[in-house]
Structures are given as C-alpha cells and as structure tokens.
Scaffold this motif. Structure first.
Motif, PDB file in Angstrom:
ATOM      1  N   SER A 360       0.842  -1.188   0.000  1.00 47.04           N
ATOM      2  CA  SER A 360       0.000   0.000   0.000  1.00 47.04           C
ATOM      3  C   SER A 360       0.879   1.239   0.000  1.00 47.04           C
ATOM      4  N   PRO A 361       0.735   2.123  -0.991  1.00 46.47           N
ATOM      5  CA  PRO A 361       1.510   3.362  -0.987  1.00 46.47           C
ATOM      6  C   PRO A 361       1.271   4.187   0.282  1.00 46.47           C
ATOM      7  N   GLU A 362       0.110   3.987   0.896  1.00 44.07           N
ATOM      8  CA  GLU A 362      -0.225   4.753   2.094  1.00 44.07           C
ATOM      9  C   GLU A 362       0.376   4.127   3.354  1.00 44.07           C
ATOM     10  N   ASN A 363       0.306   2.800   3.457  1.00 47.97           N
ATOM     11  CA  ASN A 363       0.702   2.130   4.696  1.00 47.97           C
ATOM     12  C   ASN A 363       1.909   1.212   4.566  1.00 47.97           C
ATOM     13  N   ASP A 390      -1.188  -3.432  -9.850  1.00 44.99           N
ATOM     14  CA  ASP A 390      -0.941  -1.996  -9.929  1.00 44.99           C
ATOM     15  C   ASP A 390      -0.659  -1.491  -8.516  1.00 44.99           C
ATOM     16  N   LEU A 391       0.250  -0.537  -8.383  1.00 44.34           N
ATOM     17  CA  LEU A 391       0.592  -0.019  -7.063  1.00 44.34           C
ATOM     18  C   LEU A 391      -0.605   0.589  -6.344  1.00 44.34           C
ATOM     19  N   ASN A 416     -12.193  -4.285   7.040  1.00 44.78           N
ATOM     20  CA  ASN A 416     -10.963  -4.994   7.387  1.00 44.78           C
ATOM     21  C   ASN A 416      -9.838  -4.684   6.401  1.00 44.78           C
ATOM     22  N   TRP A 417     -10.194  -4.637   5.117  1.00 40.10           N
ATOM     23  CA  TRP A 417      -9.188  -4.317   4.103  1.00 40.10           C
ATOM     24  C   TRP A 417      -8.752  -2.858   4.208  1.00 40.10           C
ATOM     25  N   ARG A 418      -9.705  -1.958   4.423  1.00 42.39           N
ATOM     26  CA  ARG A 418      -9.371  -0.535   4.537  1.00 42.39           C
ATOM     27  C   ARG A 418      -8.458  -0.283   5.745  1.00 42.39           C
ATOM     28  N   GLN A 424      -6.705   5.280   0.216  1.00 42.89           N
ATOM     29  CA  GLN A 424      -6.326   5.803  -1.093  1.00 42.89           C
ATOM     30  C   GLN A 424      -6.375   4.753  -2.201  1.00 42.89           C
ATOM     31  N   MET A 425      -6.018   3.523  -1.899  1.00 42.80           N
ATOM     32  CA  MET A 425      -5.989   2.483  -2.926  1.00 42.80           C
ATOM     33  C   MET A 425      -7.386   2.140  -3.423  1.00 42.80           C
TER      34      MET A 425
END
Length: 458
Positions: A360-363, A390-391, A416-418, A424-425
């Motif tokens: 995850s680009p965020e986490n 994809d990123l 759970n996924w969030r 952002q993803m």
C-alpha cells in the motif's frame, strides 16, 4: 459499539481498555489448570524418546475416545491405536469448515472461540475448552521461559491488532501500551519507510526485553535500522519469538544483526496444531506431548519431506484428527540427536508457505498474517485471493456461501481491508464461482505482481 467508544477515547483511556481486555483474557488463559500444565511440561523437558512416545500413544487413545464420544462427526470412526492411525481418513480444511458444527464437542457459550483467516484464505472458527487453552499457553510459555520470558517482562508485540486512530498516525505514534503487563503493541499495518524512524526510536526508548509477533514486520524495522546505521543498544532484547509466518534465512540474519539477540522459532496455529519448537542449540523439535505429526507425500505415504498432517491433543473442543493443515516440513535424519536435553524428534526445516504481501503506498507492506486476518468477524467466505497488478489498486476475488454471506459481512470485509491498505488504494472486490490453484496444485492467497515497482515507490 465498543470499537466506536475506543476510537473517540483519549490515549490513556484506550490503553486502560486494552489492559482490562488483557486482564480478562489472562484470567481464562492462566487460571484453572494452567499451573498444573506448566509443572508437567517443566518436569517432562528431559524425558527420553521412548517415554515421549509412550505418552503420545496414551494421549492419542484418550483423545480419540473422547472425540468419538462427544463429536457427531467422529462417532463412527473405528477404534484404532496410534500404529493404525493411517487407517483413518485425512481431514481437509474445507471438510473442517463444512462440518464444523458436527465436529464441535462444546457449545459456543462455554467454549473459547478462536477465529482465523488462515493463509490459504479459508475462513475458520474453532472452539477450545478452558483446559485446552490453558494447556496450549502453558506449553508456549514453557518454551519461551527457557529463554527467560514470563508474563510481566517488558515486551514489544507485533500482531494483527488494529489499535490506532487517525490522530495516532498524524502524531507518528504507532503503538499502544498495556502498562500493567508491560506489553507495547506496535501496529503492523503501517510498516513503511516514512514511519519506520518512529518505530525504531520508540523501540530504543521502550527497551523491551522480548519481541513477539510477525517476523516480516520486525524484518522491515531491522532493515531500516541497519540501512540508516542506527545502533540498537546491546544487551537489551534477550530473545525474539516470531509468530504466524514462515521464517527465512534473511529474517534470521537481518533481525538478529540489528537487535543483537537470537530469534527462536515455534510452529503452531490458531486452529490448535501441535507444537514444533526451537531449542537453545537452534534445532527444531516436534513436541510429541502435544500431538501426532505425519509427513506425507502426494500419495499420502510417509516421507521425510512433504505435507504436514496433524492430530492435536489440545483440540478437544474441535477435535483435529489427521488434519491436513496445508503446510509442509522436512524431518531431520533419525540418527541425528541434539545436546540441548530435549529428546523429541528433530525437524530439519519448516517449509510452510512462501510468504507474500500486498503493498500500500499509504501504509507500506501488508504481510500475509495481516492479509489472512481480513476474514476475522466475517461469515460465508469460502476462499479469497488478493491480486496486485498496480501499485494503487488491489483486486480481491471472493468465493462466498450465499446462505451465510450478507451485506453486513461485506461491509466488515471492506472495513478490514481498509484498516490495512488505507483509503487511497482502489479496492475491487470480485465475487467468483471458483479460484483455481496453480499448476503445482498449490493455492496462493496473495499474488503480488508489482514487487519490481516497490523499490521505486519507496
């Protein structure tokens, strides 16, 4: 409701709630027969192999009899002794899931529930008796106690607990502390370069005696520390106890180098698998007191290296008899012995599954343990597979049971996924009739096809 109260509470109250939760859990884990089991395991540490096998044989006989008496699923199983175990059918994960109600020997109201996503993406919920749970923790604590650990020692814990708020993240605070039991829980959902400085600095400040949890998360912290030439204080951490994931040589080398201590492996499972533990000599031992380990080839014949089929004596609430757990091991040559004093058979290698992750680009990296836990508190999900091409996007293919799956479950799954990938993803959940296995016959829960891009992202 309790999650909402926790989210809006100040940090000191959140940590108080964590402490209260732990206190209630520990009353169950360390009450009743726990001390009796600790005494037994301590006394049995130096039993000779013949004595261990005799104990295993006796426990198997009692365990099978209880399962036949108390479980509708096992009532027609034939009476066999341990030498005839191969005559019984192998229990697959899907068989366990489908027949779980008939396998249970205790009602949910009196049993201890263990929820696990499992690294194959199969949803499972098993029940333990109080004695089973206390025996398992007694055996686990006996293993850790050999390296000085006991409850109340200052410990840094890396697991799938989602304890942070947005305010915590803004303030670069990626942990919560149980001050009564001296445990600091570090988030494994925010392992990325932008945050790792905070992790390392706090670990140095906290000075834990022990580290416990997902080795993939500990690995990223150690990599960051070594890369940035951060010196972790020597003689601080006495031992590291990894959980939930298969260890690699890189993990041992990097983690032990940064934290200046040894990592000691142990194998079990949320379903209740018997234990494999690492000794002070660095050798892995089957714990015959905890169950029966069969290593079988593709034709279900005994072999030295192959799939692991387990019968676990500490699963009386949900008996596991010849359970194909989906992992594999390699046994050591029978002629090899260990000088540590443990006479249990040796394991050359726990092969397990090749751990994978989503990025995850965020986490940052979301490890396999956290991915499997996206099934917690859900029902009706037979299997899932996460694919990243994809990123900035992840596809989650889901096989669902329409009788149990609902909008509420879908909402929980998405949340759970969030919790893991952030907001952002793009999260694309696709409901499918089937998720095929690989050409090798193995199922991959995670397919990460962007690893070559991740170094660029960082």
């Amino acid at each position: 409701m309790k999650d909402k109260i926790y989210a809006i509470s100040p940090v000191f109250l959140q940590e108080l709630l964590i402490t209260i939760f732990n206190w209630l859990a520990y009353k169950k884990r360390y009450g009743g027969s726990y001390r009796k089991f600790r005494t037994i395991f301590k006394e049995n540490r130096t039993l000779f192999l013949a004595q261990l096998k005799a104990t295993q044989k006796e426990r198997f006989s009692v365990f099978l009899k209880n399962a036949k008496t108390s479980s509708a699923f096992y009532k027609n199983y034939p009476d066999v002794d341990l030498s005839e175990l191969h005559q019984l059918p192998i229990l697959k994960k899907e068989d366990l899931r489908k027949n779980i109600a008939d396998i249970f020997t205790v009602p949910k109201a009196t049993g201890i529930v263990s929820k696990t996503g499992g690294t194959t993406g199969k949803s499972l919920e098993v029940l333990f008796t109080n004695d089973n749970m206390q025996e398992r923790f007694a055996m686990l604590d006996d293993f850790r106690n050999r390296f000085g650990y006991q409850l109340g020692k200052k410990t840094a814990w890396f697991s799938g607990k989602n304890l942070l708020t947005d305010k915590d993240i803004r303030q670069n605070r990626f942990w919560k502390t149980d001050f009564l039991y001296k445990v600091r829980y570090y988030s494994t959902f925010h392992i990325k370069d932008a945050y790792l400085q905070s992790y390392v600095q706090d670990l140095i400040k906290f000075q834990p005696e022990y580290l416990v949890g997902f080795p993939s998360s500990i690995l990223e912290i150690a990599k960051f520390g070594l890369k940035n030439k951060i010196v972790f204080p020597a003689n601080t951490v006495k031992a590291i106890f990894p959980t939930a994931e298969t260890l690699t040589e890189e993990m041992y080398e990097v983690i032990e180098s940064f934290f200046k201590t040894k990592m000691y492996n142990q194998y079990a499972s949320s379903e209740g698998a018997p234990f494999i533990i690492e000794c002070s000599n660095g050798n892995l031992h089957l714990e015959l007191q905890s169950g029966v380990f069969e290593v079988l080839d593709e034709n279900n014949n005994p072999t030295r290296s192959g799939k692991l089929v387990l019968t676990s004596f500490t699963t009386e609430g949900t008996p596991l008899i010849r359970y194909d757990i989906g992992d594999s091991i390699t046994l050591e040559n029978e002629s090899k012995t260990c000088s540590c004093g443990n006479h249990n058979p040796l394991v050359k290698e726990i092969l397990g599954r090749i751990d994978d992750y989503i990025y995850s680009p965020e986490n940052g990296k979301i490890n396999l343990g956290n991915i499997s836990n996206t099934l917690k508190d859900t029902e009706g999900i037979i299997k899932f597979q996460a694919i990243q091409d994809d990123l900035n996007q992840i596809v989650v293919k889901v096989m669902k049971d329409d009788k149990e799956f609902s909008e509420k479950v879908e909402k929980q799954l998405i949340q759970n996924w969030r919790d893991r990938i952030g907001d952002q993803m793009i999260l694309d959940i696709q409901y499918v009739e089937d998720i095929p296995t690989e050409k090798s016959g193995k199922f991959r829960m995670v397919k990460n096809n962007v690893k070559h891009l991740i170094s660029e992202e960082k």
